[in-house]
Motif scaffolding. Sequence first.
Motif, PDB file in Angstrom:
ATOM      1  N   THR A 209       1.903  -3.883 -11.815  1.00 59.97           N
ATOM      2  CA  THR A 209       2.962  -3.439 -11.259  1.00 59.97           C
ATOM      3  C   THR A 209       2.571  -2.811 -10.272  1.00 59.97           C
ATOM      4  OG1 THR A 209       3.332  -3.194 -14.239  1.00 59.97           O
ATOM      5  CG2 THR A 209       4.806  -1.889 -12.157  1.00 59.97           C
ATOM      6  N   THR A 210       1.919  -1.820 -10.366  1.00 62.48           N
ATOM      7  CA  THR A 210       1.611  -0.911  -9.012  1.00 62.48           C
ATOM      8  C   THR A 210       1.439  -1.511  -7.866  1.00 62.48           C
ATOM      9  OG1 THR A 210       0.371   0.474 -10.556  1.00 62.48           O
ATOM     10  CG2 THR A 210       0.617   1.090  -8.526  1.00 62.48           C
ATOM     11  N   ARG A 235       6.940  -6.629 -22.786  1.00 59.50           N
ATOM     12  CA  ARG A 235       6.651  -5.726 -23.321  1.00 59.50           C
ATOM     13  C   ARG A 235       7.950  -4.788 -22.140  1.00 59.50           C
ATOM     14  NH1 ARG A 235       2.649  -2.465 -22.209  1.00 59.50           N
ATOM     15  NH2 ARG A 235       2.407  -2.627 -20.434  1.00 59.50           N
ATOM     16  N   GLU A 377      -2.541   6.081  -6.386  1.00 57.13           N
ATOM     17  CA  GLU A 377      -1.429   5.413  -7.418  1.00 57.13           C
ATOM     18  C   GLU A 377       0.045   5.407  -6.447  1.00 57.13           C
ATOM     19  OE1 GLU A 377      -1.109   6.812 -11.170  1.00 57.13           O
ATOM     20  OE2 GLU A 377      -2.985   8.488 -10.549  1.00 57.13           O
TER      21      GLU A 377
HETATM   22  N1  LIG Z   1      -6.248   6.022  -9.265  1.00 51.13           N
HETATM   23  C1  LIG Z   1      -5.691   4.400  -9.020  1.00 51.13           C
HETATM   24  N2  LIG Z   1      -4.438   4.211  -9.658  1.00 51.13           N
HETATM   25  C2  LIG Z   1      -4.495   2.795  -9.745  1.00 51.13           C
HETATM   26  C3  LIG Z   1      -4.289   2.352  -9.082  1.00 51.13           C
HETATM   27  N3  LIG Z   1      -3.243   1.144  -8.857  1.00 51.13           N
HETATM   28  C4  LIG Z   1      -3.022   1.200 -10.570  1.00 51.13           C
HETATM   29  N4  LIG Z   1      -3.165   2.505 -10.516  1.00 51.13           N
HETATM   30  C5  LIG Z   1      -2.600   2.893 -12.001  1.00 51.13           C
HETATM   31  O1  LIG Z   1      -3.211   2.479 -13.226  1.00 51.13           O
HETATM   32  C6  LIG Z   1      -2.233   2.006 -14.401  1.00 51.13           C
HETATM   33  C7  LIG Z   1      -1.871   0.631 -14.945  1.00 51.13           C
HETATM   34  O2  LIG Z   1      -1.491   0.290 -14.068  1.00 51.13           O
HETATM   35  P1  LIG Z   1      -0.374  -0.568 -13.504  1.00 51.13           P
HETATM   36  O3  LIG Z   1       0.266  -1.325 -12.832  1.00 51.13           O
HETATM   37  O4  LIG Z   1       0.806  -0.751 -14.440  1.00 51.13           O
HETATM   38  O5  LIG Z   1      -0.881  -1.915 -14.166  1.00 51.13           O
HETATM   39  P2  LIG Z   1      -0.404  -3.184 -15.156  1.00 51.13           P
HETATM   40  O6  LIG Z   1      -1.095  -3.958 -14.383  1.00 51.13           O
HETATM   41  O7  LIG Z   1       1.047  -3.259 -14.812  1.00 51.13           O
HETATM   42  O8  LIG Z   1      -0.081  -2.960 -16.502  1.00 51.13           O
HETATM   43  P3  LIG Z   1       0.704  -3.527 -17.950  1.00 51.13           P
HETATM   44  O9  LIG Z   1       2.066  -3.631 -17.522  1.00 51.13           O
HETATM   45  O10 LIG Z   1       0.442  -2.685 -18.860  1.00 51.13           O
HETATM   46  O11 LIG Z   1       0.764  -4.687 -17.438  1.00 51.13           O
HETATM   47  C8  LIG Z   1      -1.087   3.228 -13.768  1.00 51.13           C
HETATM   48  O12 LIG Z   1      -0.670   4.024 -14.066  1.00 51.13           O
HETATM   49  C9  LIG Z   1      -1.587   2.817 -12.787  1.00 51.13           C
HETATM   50  O13 LIG Z   1      -1.474   3.963 -11.147  1.00 51.13           O
HETATM   51  C10 LIG Z   1      -5.133   2.497  -8.122  1.00 51.13           C
HETATM   52  O14 LIG Z   1      -5.194   1.916  -7.331  1.00 51.13           O
HETATM   53  N5  LIG Z   1      -5.276   3.567  -7.992  1.00 51.13           N
END
Ligand SMILES: Nc1nc2c(ncn2[C@@H]2O[C@H](COP(=O)(O)OP(=O)(O)OP(=O)(O)O)[C@@H](O)[C@H]2O)c(=O)[nH]1
Length: 399
Positions: A209-210, A235, A377
């Motif tokens: 997502t991020t 979700r 983030e």
């Molecule tokens: N420190 C740091 N945190 C990150 C980075 N990329 C993502 N995050 C954190 O990792 C967590 C999960 O990130 P998401 O983007 O929600 O991950 P996702 O794969 O989409 O996860 P789901 O929504 O559960 O499928 C979040 O708290 C983000 O802020 C990064 O490069 N550095």
Amino acid sequence: MSFFGKLKQRLMKSSSRIEEGLDSIIEEGGEVEEALAEPEEVTAPEPAAPEPAPEPGAEPELVPEAEAEPEPEAAPAAPEPVEPEPTPEPTKPEPVAEKPQPAAKPGLLGRIMGRKEAKPVVRRVLDDDMLESLEELLIASDMGVDTALRVTANIAEGRFGRKLSVEEIKRLLSDEIARIMDPVAKPLPLFPKKPQVVLVVGVNGSGKTTTIGKLASQFKAAGKSVVIAAGDTFRAAAVEQLQVWGDRAGVPVLTAPEGSDPASLAFDAMTKAEAEGADLLLIDTAGRLQNRADLMEELAKIVRVIRKKDETAPHNTLLVLDATTGQNALSQVETFQKLADVSGLVMTKLDGTAKGGVLVALADKFGLPIHAIGVGEQIDDLQAFDPEEFAKALTGLDA
Ligand SMILES: Nc1nc2c(ncn2[C@@H]2O[C@H](COP(=O)(O)OP(=O)(O)OP(=O)(O)O)[C@@H](O)[C@H]2O)c(=O)[nH]1
């Protein structure tokens, strides 16, 4: 602060682990030597036999090469971070009452030759024990056994029995890592196809997502119109999160009711993106590896459906990996390669992990392009992957 400085700061945990390890390896069996201030030149020998070339599949196959635009200079994740340069720390005044340093006397030979003053340097003979310690250090920094052995063997080639300092080892290590990483450092290729469909896969929590939010923001800043499809329809929280990122990036996010068919959402998103003449469609997907068969079917269905609209889609299948999972990232690549036609990687959370070495293992083992790295983030914490800067930051070598 320079780009390199920032990367080094963010990769601090990885680099300090390697730096500290190297310091103690050299100190352990090293001897203090009087060395000239100019460091001994450590030239890398001719590179050893080249690694097997990355599989041809690493290049996007769905779009003929000829159609591809030139590699995007301002590819996503490439723009320099937009953060304003932080105001420099006020320089501390030199402590006045500090013990006066005795004026160094140049050595006799130095005086005669008019050379610069010698500095004591600790050097250790490169022998089996030292190589073993190096291997252990690299394995501990998540480089993986095979890659660690290859890297140390290449460092040793032609240098066995020579004396090396920490700085020299760092440089050799950094050169070797950069050589492995160089072929995989490729920005996300851009194609003339509209919309260019980018399928984003990866386990839950890896940072999909991020990363989609950051990519959308960078593409938008580069003048591209972007549509996001929130394909993890199971979700609600994931969909909400994506909407937040879409708002931040100023990009529309297409959603569907919880539990509805992700493939039908992807189809609607294609229709919207086509109707709007969008340049890019970023499709988020679920990452539930607990039920692989279902996930495989879900991804396959998304691909089938979008191909009804464009048989060359998806143009990129990005696998997002979390660097903090270390060696687990390797098995994730293997798994997702079976589930989808992975065309490139984004490695997230490289800030604050001591496992940055896993990138080297990934490059060495799979040869998949690394399009970008996540180092925080915030929306602009996605950077283009620069192998030399990464290698220097990882080994703690000063720029
Ligand atoms: N420190 C740091 N945190 C990150 C980075 N990329 C993502 N995050 C954190 O990792 C967590 C999960 O990130 P998401 O983007 O929600 O991950 P996702 O794969 O989409 O996860 P789901 O929504 O559960 O499928 C979040 O708290 C983000 O802020 C990064 O490069 N550095």
